[in-house]
Scaffold this active site. Sequence first.
Site, PDB file in Angstrom:
ATOM      1  CB  ALA A 112      -1.157  10.981   3.228  1.00 52.98           C
ATOM      2  CD  GLN A 113       1.227   9.181   8.245  1.00 54.49           C
ATOM      3  OE1 GLN A 113       0.397   8.284   8.157  1.00 54.49           O
ATOM      4  NE2 GLN A 113       1.749   9.550   9.390  1.00 54.49           N
ATOM      5  N   GLY A 114       3.567   7.611   3.327  1.00 56.05           N
ATOM      6  CA  GLY A 114       4.635   6.781   2.774  1.00 56.05           C
ATOM      7  C   GLY A 114       4.151   5.404   2.380  1.00 56.05           C
ATOM      8  N   GLY A 120       0.819  -1.215   0.000  1.00 59.98           N
ATOM      9  CA  GLY A 120       0.000   0.000   0.000  1.00 59.98           C
ATOM     10  C   GLY A 120       0.839   1.245   0.000  1.00 59.98           C
ATOM     11  CG  ASP A 148      -9.098  11.331   6.839  1.00 61.18           C
ATOM     12  OD1 ASP A 148      -9.840  11.674   5.895  1.00 61.18           O
ATOM     13  OD2 ASP A 148      -7.922  10.991   6.689  1.00 61.18           O
TER      14      ASP A 148
HETATM   15  P1  AMP Z   1      -1.738   4.235   5.467  1.00 66.66           P
HETATM   16  O1  AMP Z   1      -0.520   4.956   5.031  1.00 66.66           O
HETATM   17  O2  AMP Z   1      -1.664   3.788   6.909  1.00 66.66           O
HETATM   18  O3  AMP Z   1      -2.984   5.023   5.172  1.00 66.66           O
HETATM   19  O4  AMP Z   1      -1.838   2.915   4.602  1.00 66.66           O
HETATM   20  C1  AMP Z   1      -1.908   2.944   3.188  1.00 66.66           C
HETATM   21  C2  AMP Z   1      -2.462   1.617   2.680  1.00 66.66           C
HETATM   22  O5  AMP Z   1      -1.580   0.543   3.037  1.00 66.66           O
HETATM   23  C3  AMP Z   1      -3.822   1.234   3.265  1.00 66.66           C
HETATM   24  O6  AMP Z   1      -4.885   1.816   2.546  1.00 66.66           O
HETATM   25  C4  AMP Z   1      -3.789  -0.287   3.112  1.00 66.66           C
HETATM   26  O7  AMP Z   1      -4.119  -0.661   1.785  1.00 66.66           O
HETATM   27  C5  AMP Z   1      -2.319  -0.629   3.352  1.00 66.66           C
HETATM   28  N1  AMP Z   1      -2.118  -0.977   4.783  1.00 66.66           N
HETATM   29  C6  AMP Z   1      -1.684  -0.146   5.760  1.00 66.66           C
HETATM   30  N2  AMP Z   1      -1.608  -0.788   6.936  1.00 66.66           N
HETATM   31  C7  AMP Z   1      -2.031  -2.053   6.719  1.00 66.66           C
HETATM   32  C8  AMP Z   1      -2.204  -3.210   7.546  1.00 66.66           C
HETATM   33  N3  AMP Z   1      -1.939  -3.169   8.842  1.00 66.66           N
HETATM   34  N4  AMP Z   1      -2.655  -4.339   6.972  1.00 66.66           N
HETATM   35  C9  AMP Z   1      -2.911  -4.368   5.643  1.00 66.66           C
HETATM   36  N5  AMP Z   1      -2.793  -3.321   4.819  1.00 66.66           N
HETATM   37  C10 AMP Z   1      -2.345  -2.169   5.336  1.00 66.66           C
END
Ligand code: AMP
Length: 373
Positions: free
Chosen positions: A33-35, A30, A148
């Site tokens: 916004a942060q990385g 994934g 959000d």
């Molecule tokens: P985030 O930067 O936390 O918004 O995550 C970006 C994307 O990464 C999310 O929309 C998910 O598709 C994936 N992702 C983040 N954390 C998890 C996790 N714990 N388990 C599975 N996918 C994740």
Amino acid sequence: MDRLPQPADPSSGDTEFTVPGRFQNLFPIGIGAQGAVCAAMDTVTGRPVAIKKLSRPFQDVTHAKRAYREIKLMRLVDHPFIIKLLHAYTPQTTLRTFCDIYLFTERMDTNLSVVIGNRLDHERLSFLVYQMLCGIKYLHSAGIIHRDLKPTNIVVRADCSLKILDFGLARSVGTNFMMTQYVVTRHYRAPEVILSLDYGTNVDIWAIGCILAELITGQVLFPGTDHVDQWNRIITTLGTPTAEFIARSSQSARRYIETLPVYPKPQFDQLFPDSAFLAVEGSGTAGLNNHNARDMLQRMLAIDPLERISVQDALAHPYVNVWFHEDEVNRPAPVPYDHALDEQELTIDQWKALLFQEIQEIQNLTLGTGTEN
Ligand code: AMP
């Protein structure tokens, strides 16, 4: 439930991940916004984890503050429907060289946006809504309004279990910190927020209503292209709000609303006809039917927050109360979030020092002295 599809390749291949050797088999899952986010296996616990690398967390005060808030919040919460921080890590050993932050969480299969388009039956729909409600009720109990909630901020497993991600934009209830317009993804933004009125915990209910509608129809309910378009879509679909609501709006909002035609209230069985639902009436668990799904939607999507269903009442609604579990619904509140943390006006270097201290503390607690790859 069938296996859920994976999100599209997040093209995070060029982001290098440097993590302790116990984490193996990294692959990108994934990007936020942060990385970038990678999946990995923790060879010590045998558990799958997700690793988020905060990209350039000190590029400006906003990013640094957001990273700090997210870590603090994640350390505070303990609820089955909210993502847990397992570890935090930095490969740098001094404040001077500190530049990367890795956050390790329990890994889920995919985010909710990937599920949209798969038609779900009432059992799954209502279970997803129930979990979102429990999660936000718990956050509210800590004085945190999420603000959000959106499908990409919610991660799910194939068995339909769900966890809320991302606390970066959450700010405490009762602070006079003005909520800026860019904070919430527009499509899930509640009317009172669009009109800059006072808002409360049920802004999160509006978002859940929008998400439920999207899960049912496969389409974003209010895909506004800008602020004005967002409002227009809401009222053309749900009807012009009551005079009382308009009277409570700001003068400029009132003037604008008064220039628009008066739209009638819709029939929810026309907005969400039987054909929109997968389930056959009369089958499955009592209470989980088209009628109750529509009733829930209608109560969640009340334009006037004073008429909108509360989290408590939503959890008692027949569409979700079949899932009621005391420990999930009424879990003891965590220590209230100290919102003074959000409001500190610090320099980037000061935020960086706080973050370094925080990461080192978590790292020592959870990883000991992790060996680098
Ligand atoms: P985030 O930067 O936390 O918004 O995550 C970006 C994307 O990464 C999310 O929309 C998910 O598709 C994936 N992702 C983040 N954390 C998890 C996790 N714990 N388990 C599975 N996918 C994740």
